[in-house]
Design a protein around this motif. Structure first.
Motif, short mmCIF file in Angstrom:
data_model
loop_
_atom_site.label_atom_id
_atom_site.label_comp_id
_atom_site.label_asym_id
_atom_site.label_seq_id
_atom_site.Cartn_x
_atom_site.Cartn_y
_atom_site.Cartn_z
N ALA A 1 1.01 -1.27 0.13
CA ALA A 1 -0.08 -0.08 0.12
C ALA A 1 0.76 1.31 -0.30
O ALA A 1 0.59 2.19 -0.74
N GLU A 2 1.83 1.17 0.99
CA GLU A 2 2.83 2.45 0.76
C GLU A 2 3.59 2.47 -0.67
O GLU A 2 3.57 3.54 -0.80
N LEU A 3 3.56 1.56 -1.14
CA LEU A 3 4.60 1.60 -2.57
C LEU A 3 3.58 2.48 -3.43
O LEU A 3 3.91 3.08 -4.39
N VAL A 4 2.33 1.56 -3.75
CA VAL A 4 1.07 2.24 -4.67
C VAL A 4 1.00 3.93 -4.39
O VAL A 4 0.64 4.38 -5.41
N ALA A 5 1.15 4.18 -3.11
CA ALA A 5 1.09 5.53 -2.80
C ALA A 5 2.01 6.29 -3.01
O ALA A 5 1.78 7.66 -2.68
N ALA A 6 3.25 5.79 -3.25
CA ALA A 6 4.33 6.50 -3.40
C ALA A 6 4.48 7.50 -4.51
O ALA A 6 3.51 7.21 -5.61
N PRO A 7 5.07 8.88 -4.82
CA PRO A 7 5.47 9.42 -5.83
C PRO A 7 5.81 8.64 -7.03
O PRO A 7 6.46 7.54 -7.10
N ALA A 8 5.50 8.95 -8.42
CA ALA A 8 5.85 8.25 -9.43
C ALA A 8 7.37 8.26 -9.58
O ALA A 8 8.12 8.94 -9.27
N ALA A 9 8.05 6.88 -9.97
CA ALA A 9 9.35 6.65 -9.87
C ALA A 9 10.06 7.53 -10.98
O ALA A 9 11.05 8.16 -11.03
N THR A 10 9.11 7.42 -12.04
CA THR A 10 9.57 8.43 -13.49
C THR A 10 8.43 8.59 -14.35
O THR A 10 7.76 7.56 -14.37
N GLU A 11 8.29 9.58 -15.05
CA GLU A 11 7.37 9.82 -16.05
C GLU A 11 7.77 9.79 -17.31
O GLU A 11 7.23 9.88 -18.22
N ASP A 12 9.11 9.41 -17.50
CA ASP A 12 9.75 9.18 -18.84
C ASP A 12 9.74 7.60 -19.29
O ASP A 12 10.44 6.97 -18.72
N PRO A 13 8.73 7.43 -20.39
CA PRO A 13 8.55 6.01 -20.63
C PRO A 13 9.98 5.32 -21.26
O PRO A 13 10.26 4.09 -20.94
N ASP A 14 10.92 6.05 -21.82
CA ASP A 14 12.07 5.24 -22.16
C ASP A 14 12.84 5.09 -21.07
O ASP A 14 13.53 3.84 -21.00
N GLU A 15 13.03 5.82 -20.13
CA GLU A 15 13.93 5.54 -18.81
C GLU A 15 13.28 4.54 -18.20
O GLU A 15 14.00 3.67 -17.82
N ALA A 16 12.06 4.38 -18.05
CA ALA A 16 11.20 3.38 -17.26
C ALA A 16 11.51 1.93 -18.06
O ALA A 16 11.78 1.03 -17.42
N ALA A 17 11.52 1.89 -19.37
CA ALA A 17 11.62 0.64 -20.20
C ALA A 17 13.10 0.24 -19.91
O ALA A 17 13.23 -0.96 -19.74
N GLU A 18 14.04 1.21 -19.95
CA GLU A 18 15.35 0.61 -19.83
C GLU A 18 15.76 0.11 -18.31
O GLU A 18 16.51 -0.90 -18.23
N ARG A 19 15.05 0.99 -17.24
CA ARG A 19 15.15 0.58 -16.05
C ARG A 19 14.52 -1.10 -15.73
O ARG A 19 15.02 -1.81 -14.98
N LEU A 20 13.41 -1.03 -16.51
CA LEU A 20 12.55 -2.33 -16.41
C LEU A 20 13.12 -3.53 -17.02
O LEU A 20 13.55 -4.65 -16.44
N ARG A 21 14.05 -3.31 -18.23
CA ARG A 21 14.72 -4.22 -18.82
C ARG A 21 16.14 -4.88 -18.10
O ARG A 21 16.13 -5.99 -17.87
N SER A 22 16.66 -3.76 -17.47
CA SER A 22 17.78 -4.21 -16.53
C SER A 22 17.42 -4.85 -15.20
O SER A 22 18.04 -6.00 -14.97
#
Length: 619
Positions: free
Chosen positions: A229-250
């Motif tokens: 619940a704390e995680l879902v309520a946390a501020p967005a990790a990033t709003e940049d789709p390219d950065e998010a995709a790179e972090r997810l792939r890693s």
């Protein structure tokens, strides 16, 4: 992967403790066919069934550890799971003075507990459920992994706490009755929903995901070492789709690499969908996993068809396997076997309950049984849809707007399955149990634990709510299903998308990033560039296939006719009289495309359960 059981009685164990513990342990033989053990003290008994995956020769359990300079054990553990960071933990603990006799992750877990106590849970990366008895402090600790991949149930009756991996182990204790009260009946009547911390059997509860439970002479205490619940309520990790995709792939590369560590044959479940294909591509790309095996499911009647869901899966799975380079096998299940009453009984027995999805469950049981002939460990793409909004009910307007769990809304987003279950139940029972009121209370309670930023835009707020509901009340049901049906054959299924680091990233991404490019799970599709053929990478979500064979429906109706000729006690008090008419079931089977035989499957599951478990019901 293993099975565990035992109990602690602060008044002392009786003279038959060893025999009772062995009886409980025997109920879990399917979870651990490679070995068993029982450890007994004055107030505690711990039992274990072992499925050997890491350090085949070592790692027998229950495992004990003494304090430095002493010979009598202080800590004893019985453990089900895998620690994917056990090598790093071993190095850290070795630097702190610990010495190891085996190469097992169990010994690392025990040393970590001796070093850090309950704080050790925060350091673990893996899927796990374990019990630690501290003989000096006379304290039992029960711990469950972050998302609840591995099950852990218990029964508390004052000065005694009985625990086990499955309800059948707890019910084997002579002082635990096989009873289902009104709350249990409500849960059974709502099979699409997992009620956190509860179980339909009276007096049986579950350790919550991300929870530590302690039991002393002063009773039970719990705390969360990881709070979704704390995680879902946390501020967005990033709003940049390219950065998010790179972090997810890693992150996915790291977690899949960790989860391919095994001293036994390993494979993947490859449906031809995006999620399983990504996991397979990363695993097969590791040098030590060249020639990885992958498996998909099909049905005899669909083998020559190009139109059924399983036929489409077959095509995409072969395409993905050819591109990735796995040794792929398409396991074809005979619909006659799917409809066999003995296989239904085995499926119900694996889950301990009548909750289920008919041939979707039986086919998974048979698939895992066949895979177990070739491998002991399988990697799965489960959980990505819940985290990233891959289901139709994340976007279908009626489901999204409904003041209830979206997959139970009166909408086509989940095949009206909830409404179809209610339609089979006895109206008087539905009224007495106040099912819709109970459902509304459960929904309000679930969202009551989520403290979102009031400044969030309504669409973003609802998306986060649905992600949270999906992970806490839907995925937990699917993870339990997968664990039971795979472990029924001693197959360990690992789930890379449930790595808590992956979850921590994904649940804090905005909806627009989840659906980057206007595609469901867009961020994952972008992370998979180059890993998959484009047709697979951009393929839309396809549900787990059911048998399209009309003969399956006819055999199911025939089976129901035989069952209703001599129904088990209680069946006619649960279901409405029209629902128990095989002609009605046949009509329902022809009128629905998603889980087409659902009404008949529900009734037959209950009949099997009532016959096998003979529970006392509050009817």
């Amino acid at each position: 992967m293993c099975g565990l059981a035992g109990w602690v009685d602060h008044a002392g164990l009786g003279p038959d403790a060893q025999a009772v513990a062995e009886k409980m342990n025997d109920q879990l033989t399917h979870r651990g066919p490679d070995g068993s053990g029982v450890w007994l003290a004055r107030r505690a008994v711990l039992a274990h069934r072992r499925l050997s995956v890491i350090d085949i020769e070592g790692g027998a359990q229950p495992m004990t550890l003494a304090e430095p300079g002493r010979t009598e054990p202080r800590w004893v553990v019985t453990y089900n799971g895998e620690l994917y960071n056990h090598r790093e933990l071993r190095r850290e603990l070795t630097a702190r003075g610990h010495r190891f006799r085996t190469a097992s992750d169990t010994e690392v877990l025990l040393a970590a507990w001796a070093e850090w106590g309950a704080d050790a849970a925060r350091r673990l990366n893996g899927i796990f459920a374990f019990a630690v008895w501290d003989d000096r402090e006379e304290t039992l600790w029960l711990v469950r992994d972050h998302l609840g991949v591995k099950p852990l149930l218990y029964h508390h009756d004052g000065g005694r706490l009985i625990f086990g991996s499955e309800a059948k182990a707890i019910l084997a204790h002579p002082d635990v009755a096989t009873e289902v009260d009104e709350d249990g009946l409500r849960q059974l009547a709502l099979p699409l929903l997992k009620f956190p911390g509860t179980n339909p059997y009276r007096g049986v509860a579950e350790v919550l995901p991300g929870q530590v439970l302690s039991f002393t002479g002063n009773g039970v205490r719990t705390h969360r070492y990881w709070d979704l619940a704390e995680l879902v309520a946390a501020p967005a990790a990033t709003e940049d789709p390219d950065e998010a995709a790179e972090r997810l792939r890693s992150l996915l590369h790291d977690t899949v690499t960790r989860q391919t560590i095994a001293d036994v044959p390993l494979c993947t479940l490859l449906s031809g969908g995006l999620d399983s294909s990504v996991v397979t591509a990363i695993a097969a790309g590791l040098p030590e996993r060249a020639g990885l095996g992958s498996f998909s499911v099909d049905f005899t009647d669909a083998a020559g068809s190009a139109d059924s869901r399983s036929a489409q899966d077959r095509h995409h799975a072969r395409e993905a396997a050819a591109f990735i380079g796995t040794r792929h096998a398409n396991i074809v299940l005979d619909s006659h076997l799917l409809s066999d009453s003995a296989e239904r009984d085995a499926t119900v027995r694996a889950r301990d309950l009548p909750n289920g999805f008919g041939d979707l469950d039986t086919s998974l049981l048979l698939l895992c049984r066949e895979i177990r002939r070739h491998a002991t460990v399988a990697l799965s793409g489960e959980a990505a849809d819940e985290i990233l909004g891959g289901y139709l009910w994340f976007s279908e307007p009626r489901a999204v707007a409904a003041d209830t769990f979206p997959w139970m809304a009166d909408s086509p987003a989940h095949g009206y399955l909830h409404q179809r279950v209610l339609g089979t139940l006895d109206p008087e029972l539905v009224e007495r149990l106040r099912l819709e009121e109970y459902l509304a209370d459960a929904y309000a309670t679930a969202l009551g634990g989520l403290d979102l930023d009031p400044a969030l835009a309504p669409r973003e707020r609802r998306h986060r709510e649905i992600v949270y509901l999906a992970l806490t009340h839907f995925l937990t049901m699917l993870l339990d299903r997968n664990d039971r049906l795979s472990m029924a054959s001693g197959l360990e299924v690992r789930v890379p998308f449930t790595d808590h680091r992956v979850v921590e990233l994904l649940v804090t991404l905005p909806r627009a990033v989840h659906h980057a490019g206007g595609r469901e799970k867009g961020v994952l599709r972008d992370a998979a560039v180059g890993l998959l053929p484009e047709s697979v990478r951009e393929r839309r979500k396809s549900p787990y296939p059911t048998s399209p064979d009309p003969d399956y429906s006819r055999r199911l109706t025939d089976h129901l006719t035989r069952v209703l000729h001599d129904p088990p006690e209680g069946l006619d008090a649960i279901f409405a009289a029209p629902a128990l008419d095989p002609r009605h079931i046949g009509e329902a089977a022809r009128s629905h495309g998603l889980v087409s035989n659902f009404e008949g499957e529900v009734i037959l599951n209950f009949a099997s359960w009532l016959r096998q478990y003979t529970p006392r019901l509050a009817l």
